[in-house]
Design an enzyme around this catalytic site. Sequence first.
Site, short mmCIF file in Angstrom:
data_model
loop_
_atom_site.label_atom_id
_atom_site.label_comp_id
_atom_site.label_asym_id
_atom_site.label_seq_id
_atom_site.Cartn_x
_atom_site.Cartn_y
_atom_site.Cartn_z
CB VAL A 12 -9.34 3.17 -3.12
CG1 VAL A 12 -8.00 2.71 -2.52
CG2 VAL A 12 -9.71 2.29 -4.31
CE1 TYR A 158 0.47 -1.58 9.88
CE2 TYR A 158 1.68 -3.65 9.75
CZ TYR A 158 1.01 -2.62 9.13
OH TYR A 158 0.86 -2.62 7.77
#
Length: 250
Positions: A12, A158
């Site tokens: 992760v 973004y």
Amino acid sequence: MARLLVGRLALVTGGGSGIGRAVCQALAKEGAAVAVADVNRQQADETVSLLDSGVKSQAYAVDVSSRESVTAMLSSVCKDFAVPPCIAVNSAGIARDNFLLKLDEKSFDDVINVNLKGTFLVNQAVSRAIVDAKLKTASIINISSIVGKTGNLGQAAYAASKSGVIGFTKTAAKELARFNIRVNTILPGFIETPMTQVVPEKVMNMILYVTPLQRMGKPEEIADACVFLASDKSSFITGAVLEVTGGLNM
């Protein structure tokens, strides 16, 4: 009740806080060993301390925008666990918000390098390791954003990066299916994380007003979706775009 991910290793990125930390906790709860990778090693160590002590976990420092850093991190993971990860969740991400006419080039590049290039580098490195090890099945989950679908004021960089993650994921899913590697993406809505804590209250109230469930999401709710996509419960799902948004912009 039998745990869903016993015997599997998960990597992760962005595991030191927010959604990434919740994902680490959820995967460990389901029996997976977890390699917690984050640009902030101290925060990654803190995540490890929170995980189920019955599973092996280890913290790693990584700059996902750097091929050298990603390669070194994955090499360490494979050495420490003796196998490559068969689950990877790409949660590392940053935002450098500003209106388009004021957005500087460095901020744009930084966001693209972490959110999009970083997703590419980790997907590529993990997939190569999986293929080389001849693992029978694997699942990669890329964290995008509902903003990648709709755009958002002040988030040109973004939104561009997260939209790119969606297109990248669909292509990766098509190319990697023959190796039994499934690749899916999750689009979180507005989730209670350090990233959304800086959103002005007035703006947040407007967002909640147009969210049918009338609340922000919790990191654990994204983590639960990751568990599903990592497990055999989703064995016929690849190239999917799963919105976890409370109905925002459905």
